[in-house]
Design an enzyme around this catalytic site. Structure first.
Site, PDB file in Angstrom:
ATOM      1  N   ALA A  44       0.836  -1.201   0.000  1.00 52.02           N
ATOM      2  CA  ALA A  44       0.000   0.000   0.000  1.00 52.02           C
ATOM      3  C   ALA A  44       0.877   1.259   0.000  1.00 52.02           C
ATOM      4  O   ALA A  44       0.720   2.138  -0.854  1.00 52.02           O
ATOM      5  CB  ALA A  44      -0.928  -0.019   1.209  1.00 52.02           C
ATOM      6  N   GLY A  45       1.799   1.352   0.951  1.00 45.40           N
ATOM      7  CA  GLY A  45       2.614   2.562   1.075  1.00 45.40           C
ATOM      8  C   GLY A  45       3.616   2.715  -0.054  1.00 45.40           C
ATOM      9  O   GLY A  45       3.858   3.826  -0.549  1.00 45.40           O
ATOM     10  N   ARG A 330     -12.071 -18.756   4.558  1.00 43.83           N
ATOM     11  CA  ARG A 330     -11.159 -19.077   5.667  1.00 43.83           C
ATOM     12  C   ARG A 330     -11.864 -19.237   7.008  1.00 43.83           C
ATOM     13  O   ARG A 330     -11.513 -20.113   7.794  1.00 43.83           O
ATOM     14  CB  ARG A 330     -10.128 -17.952   5.799  1.00 43.83           C
ATOM     15  CG  ARG A 330      -9.219 -17.941   4.619  1.00 43.83           C
ATOM     16  CD  ARG A 330      -8.293 -16.773   4.621  1.00 43.83           C
ATOM     17  NE  ARG A 330      -7.435 -16.892   3.445  1.00 43.83           N
ATOM     18  CZ  ARG A 330      -6.507 -16.017   3.123  1.00 43.83           C
ATOM     19  NH1 ARG A 330      -6.315 -14.956   3.864  1.00 43.83           N
ATOM     20  NH2 ARG A 330      -5.769 -16.209   2.058  1.00 43.83           N
TER      21      ARG A 330
END
Ligand SMILES: Cc1cc2nc3c(=O)[nH]c(=O)nc-3n(C[C@H](O)[C@H](O)[C@H](O)COP(=O)(O)OP(=O)(O)OC[C@H]3O[C@@H](n4cnc5c(N)ncnc54)[C@H](O)[C@@H]3O)c2cc1C
Length: 637
Positions: A44-45, A330
Site C-alpha cells: 500500500a505505502g 477461511r
C-alpha cells in the site's frame, strides 16, 4: 459526530468514475508545492509513494525496517485477485464484487468493494508492465488459480512468492522516485505520533531507531499504510515488526477505529509446537486447490496417515460443503478444523491439527506439476517440520493471520482526521467481517496505485494551502510526550521481559477473543488485560538505553500499545451481539454451527472514538446499506 462515508450517488458501476470527475484537481505545476508524508512501504505505502511522486508531489516516506523491501507484504504467498476472466469461467467485476461482499459476511461497504473489483484488472496490467513475473499458461497468457470463497479462477500468482514479486515491482517504482529526488526515504524510523493542527493532520513525530533521536516532520497531508495488528495475539503469521502503534496513536488523536474485533484466522498454518515459538508459518491457501483436508473418522485414532484407509477418513469440508469443498472461505474452514479437533479427531502429537493431503493430486498430475505450483511452499514446510509433504500429508491448524478492522475511512480513504488518509491493511475498508484469500494484495495496491492519487488531490485542491513548520508548538508538545514515554519505559526496571508480557497478552486474546468467543470469556479477558497492563507499567524490564539501537525498547512501546488496544478489541467483540465472519460469538450460531448474523441490529460498521485515558471509548455507527446485493445467510453448500 455523524460518520459521513461520502459514498457518491448514482448506479454502483458509475460511482467511482463520477466521483473522480467531481474531485477537484491540483494543477500539475502546483503539485510540486505540496509535501505528503507516507508511513509504510508495504504494497500500500510503496505503491502510494511511487504514484504520488510520479504525479509531482514531494513525498517523505518512512518505514521501520532498514529497507522498504522488508515490509511484511514481502511474505504474501498465494496470489492476488482480479476479475480479468482470462479463464472464461464466468468471472466479471460483478462476480468479484458479489463474492467479496458475501465472503465478508455482508459487513463491508458496497461502493468500496465494487470500486475494488473495477480496479482489479488495472493492478494486474500495472504490475505486469513493471515486470512482475506472474505465472503464465503455455500460450503466454497469465495463469490463474482458485482461492477460497469463489467458484471461478481469478487469482494471479508468482509461485508461492506473489507478495515478494509485487513488492519488488512497487519498490522499483519507488526507487525511481528516490533517485529522481521526489521521494525522500527515511528507513529505520518509527512513527509514534501524528500531529494535528487546526483539525488537520500536518505531520508526524518519529523515533530514529538507530540513534534514538526524536524527529519531527511536517506536511500538507499524511498517509498511513502501516499494516495490520494481528501480532496483538503474539503468535501470528505476520512479520515480527507488524504492530498497531501508528494506527492506535492516530486513534488517540481523533481517528476512529473501526471493527477492531474482526480478525482473520487462517485455516492452513503449521501448528504450534511449543511455548518457545515466537512466530507461526502460513501454508498458502493456494494449497487448497489441490490438497484435500481430512481427519480420521474415529476420534482418538492415532495411526499414521498411511495406515488409515480411505473408508476410515473424513474429508469433512468436501462432505459438508459439496459446492465449495476444500475452497470454502477461511473463517468457515478454520471453525470446521477446530470443531473436528474439539471432537477428538485432531492429528499429530497435540491433537490440534488436520491433514492437508496431496497424494491424489500427485497421482493425478504428477509430482513435477505439483512441485512447479507449490515447490517453495513444500520446501518451507519440510524445513520447518522435517516431514516431506510429497510423501505424507501436511499437518495444518488455524492461526491468526490478518485483521479486517482498522482505522475508519470514508470513500476517499480519509480518516475522521482531515488530511489523514489510511491505506492497505491499516484501514478497515473492504473486507467486512472476513477477508477472502488474495484480496489483501488487491486492496493494498488499489488503494496505493489507483485511489489515493485521485482522492488526495481532491483534498489538497479543496483546502487553502497553509504553511506549517515543525516549529509549531504542537510538534514540540508531541515530541516531549514521546520522549518522556520512552524514558518512563526504561526507568521501570522490573523483572519481566517485554516478550513475556506480550506472550501472556497473546494467550488471553487467543483464548477469549480468538476463533470463537463468548460473553463470559470476553468479560474475563477485559479484566485480565487491565491487570496485565497494570503489571506491565510497574514490572517490565527494558534493558539498554534510548540513545542507541535498542529492539527491546522498540518492542516495549509496541506491546504497551497492544495492551491498550487488546481491550478495545474485546469491547468491540462484546458490543457486537451477533456472529459474522471472523467474529464468531458462540451465543449466536445457527443449528448447523454457522455464524448467525443479526442484520436488524448490527448491519453497521462500529467505529470507536477515543475519549481519554481510562475512559470508555464512544461508539459511532455507520449503517451499511445494501442496494445491489441481497442480504442472505451465507451458504457454501
Ligand atoms: C504469510 C502471509 C501470507 C499472505 N499471503 C497473501 C496472499 O497471498 N494474498 C493476499 O492478498 N494477501 C496475503 N497476505 C496478506 C497481505 O500480505 C497483507 O495484508 C498486506 O501485504 C499488507 O500490506 P500493507 O502495505 O497494508 O502493510 P505491510 O506490508 O504490513 O507494511 C507495513 C509498513 O508499515 C511500516 N510501519 C508499520 N508501523 C510503522 C510505524 N509506526 N512507523 C513507521 N513505519 C511503520 C512497516 O515498516 C512497513 O513498511 C498474507 C499475509 C501473510 C502474513
Amino acid at each position: 459526530m455523524r460518520l459521513d462515508a461520502k459514498i457518491p450517488a448514482g448506479p454502483i458501476a458509475e460511482k467511482w468514475d463520477r466521483h473522480r470527475f467531481g474531485l477537484k484537481l491540483v494543477n500539475p505545476a502546483n503539485k510540486r508545492k505540496y509535501e505528503i508524508i507516507v508511513v509504510g512501504t508495504g504494497l500500500a505505502g510503496g505503491s502510494a509513494s511511487a504514484s504520488l511522486a510520479e504525479l509531482g508531489y514531494n513525498v517523505k516516506t518512512f518505514c521501520i525496517q532498514d529497507s522498504p523491501r522488508r515490509a511484511h507484504s514481502i511474505a504474501a504467498q498465494g496470489g492476488i485477485n482480479a476479475s480479468k476472466n482470462y479463464q472464461n469461467d464466468g468471472d466479471s467485476d460483478w462476480r468479484l464484487f458479489y463474492d467479496t461482499v458475501k465472503g465478508g459476511d455482508f459487513r463491508s461497504r458496497e461502493a468500496n468493494v465494487y470500486r475494488l473489483a473495477q480496479l482489479s484488472g488495472n493492478i494486474i496490467d500495472q504490475c505486469a508492465a513493471q515486470g512482475v513475473p506472474f505465472a503464465r499458461e503455455y500460450g503466454g497468457q497469465l495463469a490463474n488459480r482458485s482461492f477460497g470463497g469463489a467458484q471461478v479462477s481469478r487469482t494471479f500468482y508468482a509461485r508461492g512468492q506473489t507478495g515478494q514479486q509485487l513488492l519488488l515491482g512497487a519498490y522499483s517504482a519507488l526507487s525511481r522516485q528516490i533517485a529522481a529526488g521526489k521521494v525522500k526515504m527515511y528507513p529505520r524510523r518509527e512513527m509514534l505520533d501524528v500531529v494535528v493542527i487546526d483539525g488537520q493532520a500536518r505531520g508526524i513525530v518519529v523515533r530514529n531507531l538507530v540513534t534514538g533521536e526524536i524527529e519531527k516532520y511536517s506536511a500538507d497531508a499524511v498517509v498511513l499504510s502501516t499494516g495490520g495488528y494481528a501480532n496483538v495475539f503474539f503468535l501470528s503469521t505476520n512479520a515480527m515488526a507488524s504492530n498497531v502503534t501508528a494506527t492506535y496513536r492516530a486513534y488517540k488523536k481523533g481517528a476512529f477505529f473501526a471493527n477492531p474485533c474482526f480478525t482473520q484466522i487462517h485455516p492452513t498454518c503449521i501448528p504450534v509446537h511449543g511455548t518457545y515459538q515466537s512466530k507461526l508459518t502460513l501454508m498458502s491457501e493456494s494449497l487448497r486447490n489441490d490438497g484435500r483436508v481430512w481427519v480420521p473418522e474415529k476420534p482418538g485414532d492415532k495411526r499414521s496417515p498411511s495406515q488409515i484407509p480411505e473408508s476410515e477418513r473424513d474429508y469433512y469440508l468436501e462432505n459438508k460443503y459439496p459446492s465449495f469443498g476444500n475452497l470454502v472461505p477461511r473463517d468457515v474452514a478454520s471453525r470446521n478444523a477446530k470443531e473436528q479437533c474439539d471432537m477428538g479427531k485432531g492429528v499429530g502429537e497435540t491433537g490440534l491439527a488436520v491433514y492437508l493431503d496431496f497424494a491424489d493430486a500427485i497421482k493425478r498430475d504428477g509430482r513435477d506439476v505439483i512441485a512447479k505450483k507449490y515447490g517453495n511452499l513444500f520446501q518451507m514446510y519440510e524445513k520447518i517440520t522435517a516431514e516431506n509433504p510429497y510423501e505424507s500429508p501436511m499437518k495444518i491448524y488455524p492461526a491468526v493471520h490478518y485483521t479486517m478492522g482498522g482505522l475508519w475511512v470514508d470513500y476517499n480513504l480519509m480518516s475522521t482526521i482531515d488530511g489523514l488518509f489510511v491505506l492497505g491493511e491499516a484501514n478497515f475498508s473492504d473486507h467486512g467481517a472476513n477477508r477472502l484469500g488474495a484480496s489483501a494484495l488487491m486492496q493494498g495496491l488499489a488503494d496505493g496505485y489507483f485511489i489515493i492519487p485521485y482522492t488526495i488531490g481532491g483534498y489538497l485542491a479543496a483546502n487553502t494551502k497553509k504553511q506549517v513548520s515543525t516549529d509549531h508548538p504542537a510538534f514540540k508538545e508531541s515530541a516531549d510526550r514521546i520522549e518522556s514515554g520512552v524514558k518512563r519505559l526504561l526507568s521501570i526496571k522490573g523483572k519481566r521481559t517485554v516478550d513475556d508480557f506480550h506472550r501472556q497478552l497473546g494467550n488471553i486474546m487467543w483464548e477469549y477473543c480468538g476463533m470463537s468467543r463468548n460473553d463470559e470469556g470476553l468479560k474475563k479477558a477485559r479484566k485480565l488485560i487491565q491487570d496485565l497492563r497494570g503489571e506491565f507499567r510497574e514490572n517490565v524490564l527494558v534493558p539498554g538505553s534510548d540513545k542507541d539501537f535498542n529492539q527491546s525498547l522498540e518492542k516495549a512501546g509496541r506491546v504497551a500499545d497492544f495492551l491498550e488496544f487488546g481491550e478495545l478489541m474485546v469491547i468491540d467483540a462484546l458490543d457486537r451481539r451477533e456472529s459474522c465472519g471472523g467474529h464468531f460469538n458462540e451465543g449466536y450460531q445457527t443449528d448447523e454451527n454457522e455464524a448467525r448474523r443479526d442484520d436488524e441490529n448490527f448491519c453497521h460498521v462500529s467505529a470507536w472514538e477515543y475519549t481519554g485515558e481510562g475512559k470508555e471509548p464512544e461508539l459511532h455507527k455507520e449503517p451499511l446499506v445494501f442496494e445491489n446485493v441481497k442480504l442472505t445467510q451465507r451458504s457454501y453448500k
